[in-house]
Design a protein around this motif. Structure first.
Motif, short mmCIF file in Angstrom:
data_model
loop_
_atom_site.label_atom_id
_atom_site.label_comp_id
_atom_site.label_asym_id
_atom_site.label_seq_id
_atom_site.Cartn_x
_atom_site.Cartn_y
_atom_site.Cartn_z
N ILE A 1 1.53 -6.24 42.58
CA ILE A 1 2.17 -4.95 42.38
C ILE A 1 2.96 -4.55 43.62
CG2 ILE A 1 1.71 -2.46 42.11
CD1 ILE A 1 -0.64 -3.37 40.21
N LEU A 2 2.37 -4.73 44.79
CA LEU A 2 3.07 -4.40 46.03
C LEU A 2 4.34 -5.23 46.19
CD1 LEU A 2 0.10 -4.03 48.55
CD2 LEU A 2 1.46 -2.19 47.50
N VAL A 3 4.27 -6.51 45.85
CA VAL A 3 5.45 -7.38 45.94
C VAL A 3 6.54 -6.88 45.00
CG1 VAL A 3 6.34 -9.68 45.39
CG2 VAL A 3 4.26 -9.44 46.75
N GLU A 4 6.19 -6.64 43.74
CA GLU A 4 7.19 -6.20 42.77
C GLU A 4 7.85 -4.90 43.22
OE1 GLU A 4 8.52 -7.77 40.30
OE2 GLU A 4 7.11 -9.44 40.21
N LEU A 5 7.07 -3.95 43.71
CA LEU A 5 7.63 -2.68 44.16
C LEU A 5 8.46 -2.86 45.42
CD1 LEU A 5 4.66 -0.25 43.49
CD2 LEU A 5 6.76 -0.53 42.14
N SER A 6 8.03 -3.72 46.33
CA SER A 6 8.78 -3.93 47.58
C SER A 6 10.12 -4.59 47.33
CB SER A 6 7.95 -4.75 48.58
OG SER A 6 7.89 -6.11 48.18
N GLU A 7 10.24 -5.34 46.24
CA GLU A 7 11.49 -6.02 45.92
C GLU A 7 12.39 -5.21 44.98
OE1 GLU A 7 10.13 -9.77 44.36
OE2 GLU A 7 9.74 -10.57 46.37
N ARG B 1 9.64 1.55 36.75
CA ARG B 1 8.94 2.21 35.65
C ARG B 1 7.64 1.46 35.40
NH1 ARG B 1 10.91 5.37 31.61
NH2 ARG B 1 13.03 6.13 31.77
N MET B 2 6.63 2.20 35.03
CA MET B 2 5.33 1.58 34.78
C MET B 2 5.43 0.51 33.70
SD MET B 2 2.86 2.75 36.77
CE MET B 2 1.31 2.65 35.88
N HIS C 1 -4.80 1.70 35.32
CA HIS C 1 -6.04 1.77 36.10
C HIS C 1 -5.85 1.16 37.49
CE1 HIS C 1 -8.51 3.39 32.93
NE2 HIS C 1 -8.15 2.43 32.11
N GLN C 2 -5.13 0.04 37.54
CA GLN C 2 -4.88 -0.63 38.82
C GLN C 2 -4.07 0.28 39.75
OE1 GLN C 2 -6.12 -3.81 39.39
NE2 GLN C 2 -5.51 -3.58 41.51
N VAL C 3 -3.03 0.88 39.21
CA VAL C 3 -2.19 1.77 40.01
C VAL C 3 -2.99 2.99 40.45
CG1 VAL C 3 -0.17 3.31 39.90
CG2 VAL C 3 0.02 0.94 39.13
N SER C 4 -3.87 3.51 39.61
CA SER C 4 -4.73 4.64 40.01
C SER C 4 -5.58 4.28 41.23
CB SER C 4 -5.64 5.06 38.86
OG SER C 4 -4.89 5.64 37.81
N VAL D 1 0.53 3.34 46.72
CA VAL D 1 1.59 3.69 45.78
C VAL D 1 1.39 5.13 45.33
CG1 VAL D 1 1.83 1.32 44.90
CG2 VAL D 1 0.32 2.91 43.73
N VAL D 2 2.44 5.70 44.77
CA VAL D 2 2.36 7.01 44.10
C VAL D 2 3.08 6.89 42.77
CG1 VAL D 2 2.20 8.40 46.22
CG2 VAL D 2 4.45 7.89 45.23
#
Length: 167
Positions: free
Chosen positions: A57-63, A70-71, A87-90, A98-99
């Protein structure tokens, strides 16, 4: 003769096409490789307080543009169900990685956004993760193995994505 539906929706009306010894060997090698490799990469991330799902998730958001997705798109990119991703993002939100932000003009849409802390964490962990990937996967392949692996798996991946997109 009874029929059973297949994953692509087409009924099976003939006898099963059992795997040959070579096909069985390839299938089992893939399954075991995938499970053991993900377990090892996950284990190598634990000293940093991350799981493979967190890291992905961090990789996808960082790129992503503006470090946000979008979720629904993030779920597709990480091949997770929307519920599991939520649940993972929570859990990641509670750690400040993340926010979530609402989508302007779409009250139902939500973005996952990488925080400054999340960007710092991925920056610190990425070199260790790449070393782990090299040690446990890349460096274990013969010189011509990378092309063979990509060539063999990309058509399967494309087909699975098409099937997922139809569902």
């Amino acid at each position: 003769m009874p029929t059973e539906p297949l994953a692509d929706g087409a009924p099976q009306t003939s006898l099963p096409r059992w795997l040959t010894d070579e096909e069985q060997r390839a299938w089992r090698a893939y399954i075991q490789l995938a499970q053991l490799l993900m377990r090892q990469l996950d284990r190598d991330l634990h000293p940093f307080g991350l799981s493979m799902h967190d890291y992905e998730i961090l990789v996808e958001l960082s790129e992503a543009t503006r470090n946000r997705l979008r979720m629904t798109e993030l779920a597709d990119r990480t091949a997770q169900s929307r519920s599991r991703l939520s649940h993972q993002v929570s859990r990641m939100e509670s750690r400040g990685l993340v926010v979530r932000e609402g989508c302007e003009g779409d009250k139902r849409g939500t973005f996952a956004v990488l925080t400054e802390l999340g960007a710092e964490v991925i920056g610190q962990v990425a070199p260790h993760h790449v070393a782990s990937v090299r040690r446990h996967f890349i460096d274990q392949l013969a010189v011509d193995g990378l092309g063979a692996v990509a060539g063999a798996f990309e058509p399967v991946l494309d087909r699975l994505r098409q099937t997922r997109d139809r569902d």
